[in-house]
Design an enzyme around this catalytic site. Sequence first.
Site, short mmCIF file in Angstrom:
data_model
loop_
_atom_site.label_atom_id
_atom_site.label_comp_id
_atom_site.label_asym_id
_atom_site.label_seq_id
_atom_site.Cartn_x
_atom_site.Cartn_y
_atom_site.Cartn_z
CB CYS A 96 -0.97 -0.04 1.18
SG CYS A 96 -2.31 1.15 1.02
CG HIS A 220 -3.52 -3.61 3.20
ND1 HIS A 220 -2.48 -3.00 3.87
CD2 HIS A 220 -4.24 -2.63 2.63
CE1 HIS A 220 -2.58 -1.68 3.72
NE2 HIS A 220 -3.65 -1.43 2.97
CD GLU A 222 -0.85 -5.51 5.75
OE1 GLU A 222 -0.75 -6.04 4.61
OE2 GLU A 222 -1.16 -4.31 5.90
#
Lengths: 259, 962
Positions: A96, A220, A222
């Site tokens: 990002c 994302h 994560e």
Amino acid sequence: MRKVKVCVIRTAGTNCDKETAFAFAKAGAESEFVHINDLIGEKKSLADYQILAFSGGFSYGDDIASGKVFANELKCKLGEELRQFVNEGKLIIGICNGFQILVKSGLLPGNANSEQDTSLIINDSGKFEDRWVYLKSSGKCIWTKNIPQIIYLPVAHGEGKFIVKDNSILNKLKKNSQIIFKYCDARGKPGSYPDNPNGSLEDIAGITDATGRILGLMPHPERHIEIHQHPRWFSLKNKKQGDGLGIFKNGVAYCRKHL
Amino acid sequence: MLYKIEVRERSGIFDAAVAGVKSDILDFGIKTVKEVRFIQVYTIEGELSVEEITKICAELLTDKVYQCYSVNPAAERNQKDKFIVEVAYNPGVMDPVEESTLKGVRDLGISGAESVKTAKKYIIQGKLSATQLKTICEKLLYNKLIQHIVKSGTVPSGDSPRLSSRYQFNLVNVDLLGASDERLLEISKRGQLFLNLSEMRSIKNYFKSLKRNPTDCELETIAQTWSEHCSHKTFRGKIKYTEKIKATKTKLIDGLLKATIMKVTQELNKPWCVSVFKDNAGIIRFDDLYNICFKVETHNHPSALEPFGGANTGIGGVIRDPLGTGLGAKPFLNTDIFCFGLPDYPFSKLPVGALHPKRVMKGVVSGVRDYGNKMGIPTVNGAILFHEKFTGNPLVYCGTAGIMPREKSFKKTNSGDLVVVVGGRTGRDGIHGATFSSGELTHESETISSGAVQIGNPIQEKKMLDTILQARDKNLYSAITDCGAGGLSSAVGEMAAELGARVELDKVPLKYDGLSYMEIWISESQERMVLSVPPEKIEDLLGVFTNENVEATVIGEFTATKKLELYYKDNLVCSLGMEFLHKGQPKIVKEAVYAPAKHREPKINPAKDLTPVLEKLLAHYDICSKESVIRRYDHEVQGGSVMKPLTGIDNDGPSDASIVRPVLSSSKAVIVSNGINFRYGFIDPYWMAASCIDEALRQIISCGGSLKEVAILDNFCWGNPDKPDRLGSLVRCAYGCYDAAVGFGAPFISGKDSLYNEYSEHGKSLAIPGTLLISAISVMEDASKAISMYAKDAGNLVYVVGQTYQELGGSHYYDLSGAIGNSVPKVKVKKAKALFDSLSRASSRRLIRSMHDCSEGGLAVALAEMAFSGGLGMDIFLSSVPYVGEKRNDFVLFSESNSRFIVEVEKKNQKAFEQSLKGKSFGLIGCVSKKKEFKVYGLDNKICVNAGIDKLKKVWKEPLKW
């Protein structure tokens, strides 16, 4: 076995650092949060890490343009150290805001002079949007080896539309298999908004450098490490781990083997 | 040298921001605009060579991939059908881009730049009359409170250090001793102190005993401390309350808060309540290692005047509450609830000086998006409601929950500790915010109180947050609080209340010269906190902050003098006894009268086919999808989200509450929900309160939670409490809170009131509907037991749990015909609690496949939402709904009775589920079907609703799809 060490770099406005470190921990690595000032001031050294992670956030408020001020700082203050880090065969991931930083500092897609060839600009919708997207993986990148062809991750950004300076850049990305993720629909087919959430050129969501060791992506990974992060986990059966975990595992496995 | 740099996109690039401006212009009915172009303007001042300025432009300010720049371009002038509008910040307004741009310039190795100002330039092409252009400028492109239009060819002015004047010290005394009552009131009014006569007299007497007049600074300090905003004098004072329901009863209440809200907590005496009503946020236990805290604030008045800045600093302010609780908590979720005027309200009906509700809403949402996202705190829960009466005075509630190690839950300032201010610098912004919010808004507010409006700098706050938590973990300070309303005056005053403090105001770092000692003391500049630091730790502490470019400055010390002593360059400017400051405020008796309102009972002929009514309800602004707002907030950052605000097969169904895991390695979670329904308050604020509590709690139940560890917060937004009818309904509401909360066993842990929410226009006062927000927070043992609201599988059984009554007063069904009615939904608290407990046992045994709470729009809306969110149909039979009242399909479908749920159960669990609800009201009312049709069979078993779920969803998603 020596622990793989990740430098999760921080500055004013970094904000996905904790969950990025958590993802690396799940993948078996050890993370350290390192403020950019400590690298510039030589209190810490990049030489001590195998992976450098630029996590999401709004570095310096994304003032001027997303990632711009941080990218400028990296180029002016840490350019040499970064070049050395890359030349030693180590890994970088930018997620990002981290992707925006890598692109604006010229580390991605990468050329001899670290000139910026591509950019991530304001979404076609004109808005910041948080939504889940399907991604089709392709290209040559150590981070995405053997991950499923289609994965599901959230995006949360206002400036994620991928563009290139000119067509020769795009052709080069294609020729070198540097396009790693493309937005798609649930079946892997190209789709319009919101399948492509920002209007990116050719649905590009993530790219790598010529070596396949630096990965930058807008979604994302994560945020999809465990199944309970999936928006519809209530209806899923037999899912063991989140789609994003494989990316972190790949990075850590590569370091164990090669570094 | 001054350089003006313009950065624009190269031609051929699609500019999405401009597309938004174009569509907003169309909203005004102006169809002649052909093209809008946008140019970013930077004005850089400093000793810079041409080479340096070129480097700054090429390397920093321009993205070469798609932009180009020009330096000092020739001034463009308006031409036929081409208008140039350049918008810049007013002097004194913080420009958040300045700091990072200057940093970028320094990083390039260029040291000569002194200031940077930004401006936005629009080139509008098309035929426009002068009035149309004015409309576009004033209603869309700028807000005169913080911005101005730059005259063509001039340079934007700002608070450049060179432009501001130096401050010459001059101690100002205010003559109180010789002042008559009339004069006292005049002093209060002139100084915007909002102190009443008896307070002014007390102050006069205090200084009489000191045999001197107060300084302006002393008077201000008292006004800030005694303001409604800071001291909550209505809730803590005495009230003579008269209730005229059947008979007339009068009683004297000594402290409404103590008699109702705080009494709940005291009586329930829950062992997991760690700290209540003491600190900046209420604290409860999370697990063996951590506690969590929660606070909700309002920022209504600033949001009315400058929606972006008001909401921006509102969220920024409430984030500092957990950060200033105990020794500091890390914020892990935000919640935002808004009440606006109607988005399609005619411009011609707008009160003078009021912004259009649509603009207010867009600005508020952007303000929350900007601050929340940049702080990296997920905005996970909220609600948006609409009513004409919020046109001049919107409500903006912002809440934040934080997590802290258990041993960091308490603070203690010691004498000898240093007073340290950290974070942003102090400027002239926000002066009189606390007192401003303690008075009514008028059409002149925008001119009088423009100093009270600010915009925030979230990155400043993020840096401060990061460093404070590091300093906390190294035990480098003994107490902390935030600088909110009242600025340093409130923060230091509060921390030193039991001790005393000596502060040197000239030590406070300023944004620019020219501030008087008093302005420094009461400025409400954002992003500042005050720490109390033992002298032996000061060096380490300052090191933590400087290492990450956060300013931290010693400005004084805490003493044992029981006095607040302020100096400016060695001149004593304030010396007040702490006792008088904190306990000297006279308790006045306010009059409160409550008499129930009588409303017209609507005569609605029940239609045979209720499908169109259901569609209208789904499209009601209160009920329709808020997806376009929710997606603008990052609701997943920090990675802990278990139940997102949007769910369902297309990720667009409305979750009842949100569930977040604040510790990623633990399966424990936090559920957060809210209950708000001002419409019931039109009929009876007592039942509004009970309904809000029921709603907030049943949302927790419907997500798979339990009542075991639920804490709640109250936020009262009311009209002027000096008017007996406003205060009367407030008192009645507070008693509703007491009864329901005690019954459910849910303690209040914190709360806030925002009074004086009235908008007066030329002497005519328009009060907002008295609105109570109940926010609930609950600890969930095992996040994997969470239950979502969307229908899962065809063939599953659908139950309604809880009794339906003929309670359509204040319902959205009545609202469709413009009526309120009188039969307000009530709560049978004891029964409801037993029901909630049974349901949570059933969900923890995993007997429930999905669950949705019935609220706005009743059974019909809840069922339809479940069906279309799951992409499945339903067949529903009203004859099986447990119902008491006149037998009408519309009443059963649209009544908004409390304590009800829709539950989806797999057939194999039918027996166990029904067993678990033994003795409770419930009915098996139908099943989930594969066909995408939503069918309801009426009390006569004839079909009364028949609609495709895709159509229903479309109707529901359309109204706020901006």
